[in-house]
Each structure stands twice: as C-alpha cells, then as structure tokens.
Design an enzyme around this catalytic site. Structure first.
Site, PDB file in Angstrom:
ATOM      1  N   PHE A   1      31.749  34.241  42.834  1.00 43.03           N
ATOM      2  CA  PHE A   1      30.489  33.931  42.045  1.00 43.03           C
ATOM      3  C   PHE A   1      31.398  33.303  40.029  1.00 43.03           C
ATOM      4  CE2 PHE A   1      30.044  37.917  43.815  1.00 43.03           C
ATOM      5  CZ  PHE A   1      28.217  37.659  44.506  1.00 43.03           C
ATOM      6  N   VAL A  22      34.951  37.748  41.244  1.00 38.83           N
ATOM      7  CA  VAL A  22      34.417  37.227  39.630  1.00 38.83           C
ATOM      8  C   VAL A  22      34.900  36.138  38.784  1.00 38.83           C
ATOM      9  CG1 VAL A  22      32.967  37.394  38.132  1.00 38.83           C
ATOM     10  CG2 VAL A  22      32.642  39.202  39.597  1.00 38.83           C
ATOM     11  N   CYS A  23      34.525  34.932  38.482  1.00 36.58           N
ATOM     12  CA  CYS A  23      35.714  34.345  37.761  1.00 36.58           C
ATOM     13  C   CYS A  23      35.631  34.841  35.973  1.00 36.58           C
ATOM     14  CB  CYS A  23      34.998  33.293  37.345  1.00 36.58           C
ATOM     15  SG  CYS A  23      35.991  31.783  36.130  1.00 36.58           S
ATOM     16  N   ILE A  24      36.624  35.280  35.582  1.00 32.78           N
ATOM     17  CA  ILE A  24      36.666  35.841  34.969  1.00 32.78           C
ATOM     18  C   ILE A  24      36.612  34.787  33.442  1.00 32.78           C
ATOM     19  CG2 ILE A  24      39.389  35.468  34.300  1.00 32.78           C
ATOM     20  CD1 ILE A  24      39.664  38.301  32.898  1.00 32.78           C
ATOM     21  N   ALA A  32      33.099  34.946  33.292  1.00 35.71           N
ATOM     22  CA  ALA A  32      32.347  35.942  33.077  1.00 35.71           C
ATOM     23  C   ALA A  32      32.402  36.874  31.586  1.00 35.71           C
ATOM     24  CB  ALA A  32      32.889  37.647  34.371  1.00 35.71           C
TER      25      ALA A  32
END
Lengths: 130, 125
Positions: A39, A77-79, A82
């Site tokens: 994501f 999930v790309c930190i 996010a």
C-alpha cells in the site's frame, strides 16, 4: 504464478482498492499465489484499523485482513506515506508522542525498499491506481 | 521527432502527474530514489502532465509543498541518468528541450513498448 499488488488509491474514494481486492481473490481462485499487497500513496488508508464504513458496504480493511488470514498474503504499508497521512502503528505512535495508533498487524509498516524487493521477487507486480 | 534507442534497466518509473497539487510526483520520485539506493538501475519517464516537472526554475508552491526541483537535482547523485520525456506532452505545454532542468531524451510512442518491455519492474505514478 506468484503475484504482488501495488495499491495506490484510497479505499472508498476510488475503485482502485476494490479492484485490487477482487483481482487478488480471482487470482487465488485460479490457483495463483498473491505474495503481498503493498500500500502506497493514498492506498495506505486501507490499513486504518479505525475504518468503520456503513454495514451494507464492503469492509475493505477487514477483507484485507481475511486475505492475510486465509492465504498468508503479506500486507505491507509504506511507512513514510503512512506517517504523512496520520497512520501510525503503536511503535510509531510512541515515538511521535501520539495517544493512539491506527495500524496494527497483519498490516506492517515497512520501507519502499520492500516494494522494490517485492517487484523483483514475484512473477508479476500489478498496480492499482485511481 | 527523434527516436530513442532501446532503453533497458531494472526499474522504470513512469511519472504522469504535475509537480504541484498532489503528492504523486514526489512519491513517485521517492520510489525511484529508493530503488536506485538499493542498487537498481532506474529509468525515469515523464509523461503527460508529468513533463511539467522537468521545467526549469520551479520553486515551492503556494500550498507549502516543497516541489520536486531539488529532488531532480539529486537524481545524478543516485546515478539516475536515464531520464526521458514524452515529446508530444512537452509540445502541448509550449515547452522545448532547452526549457528543461536536466538533460532528458525524447521517447516517441513507438519506442515506448520496447522501453517498458526492457524493464523487469515498472512503477506508474
């Protein structure tokens, strides 16, 4: 074949997340394996555990969790994307002095390098953008 | 319009959004930089509104976005030297090659399929 999906659209704002989920289910039904969903961009909102859509609409967050539970698909999930959008797991919430968190397993906050790794480790990486 | 010899590499990043007004371009460039930092050979292709990112002299936008001009300057440091643009889009915006911030090569429509086929991983933003 082994697939990876890249989801870049926010849930409920565009078709991207719905299409990605349906594509994942269709792949599995045909005997393929979906290794991971990554994501990025507004797609990170799929990871919010606080999502509470109306009961007569698909619950995308829960559907992703089921995909993980039933088929061991990783939910990455790309930190950076996010955090920028106010999505944090408990560790990041502590680190940034926030009183709550919105991301928890099976979603994992991870770096963009994992997207590059995923792209090279699967047979196909398919992008779902709005 | 000049044709482009086949461009091959590990990762092709296609950028289709203007530098301001959304985070598409910035997040696309981030992906390119990370891929390069991981030792991948990266090709960039600016298409459609994305060619605006190449225009010289850009500054931060009124929304407080940093803009992407500074990131474009960093590409060479990450060994990203394969930078391409869609010449029709450039023309549509009234831009010419000398208006671009960095050296870039035009890719005509006929060269696109081999370029995409020449990369193991294609990321579209």
């Amino acid at each position: 074949m082994r697939y990876g999906l890249l989801v870049e659209g926010a849930p409920y704002s565009s078709q991207a997340s719905h299409s990605a989920l349906r594509f994942a289910m269709a792949l599995i039904a045909r005997g393929h394996r979906v290794e991971s969903v990554f994501f990025y961009h507004d797609g990170v909102y799929n990871a919010s555990r606080l999502a509470a859509p109306p009961q007569d609409e698909p619950h995308l967050h829960d559907a992703w969790c089921s995909l993980h539970a039933e088929h061991a698909t990783r939910l990455q999930v790309c930190i950076a994307a996010a955090l920028r959008r106010g999505l944090l797991d408990s560790r990041e919430a502590d680190r940034h002095g926030k009183s709550g968190h919105s991301v928890e397993p099976p979603f994992e906050l991870t770096g963009l390098g994992q997207l590059v790794d995923l792209g090279h480790s699967v047979d196909r990486l398919v992008t779902f953008a709005p | 319009m000049p044709t482009c010899p086949p461009v091959t590499g590990d990762v092709l990043v296609i950028l289709r959004h203007a530098p301001h007004g959304s985070s598409w371009l910035r997040e696309g460039l981030d992906a390119a930089l990370v891929a390069a930092a991981f030792g991948q050979s990266v090709t960039l292709l600016f298409q459609g509104d994305g060619v605006l990112a190449l225009a010289k002299g850009q500054q931060g936008g009124p929304l407080g976005q940093k803009g992407t001009a500074a990131t474009l300057d960093m590409l060479a440091m990450y060994d990203i030297e394969s930078v391409h643009f869609d010449p029709e889009a450039l023309e549509r915006f009234g831009l010419a090659q000398q208006d671009l911030q960095l050296p870039a090569t035009a890719v005509d429509a006929g060269s696109l399929p081999p370029m995409i086929a020449g990369h193991r991983l294609v990321l579209t933003f």
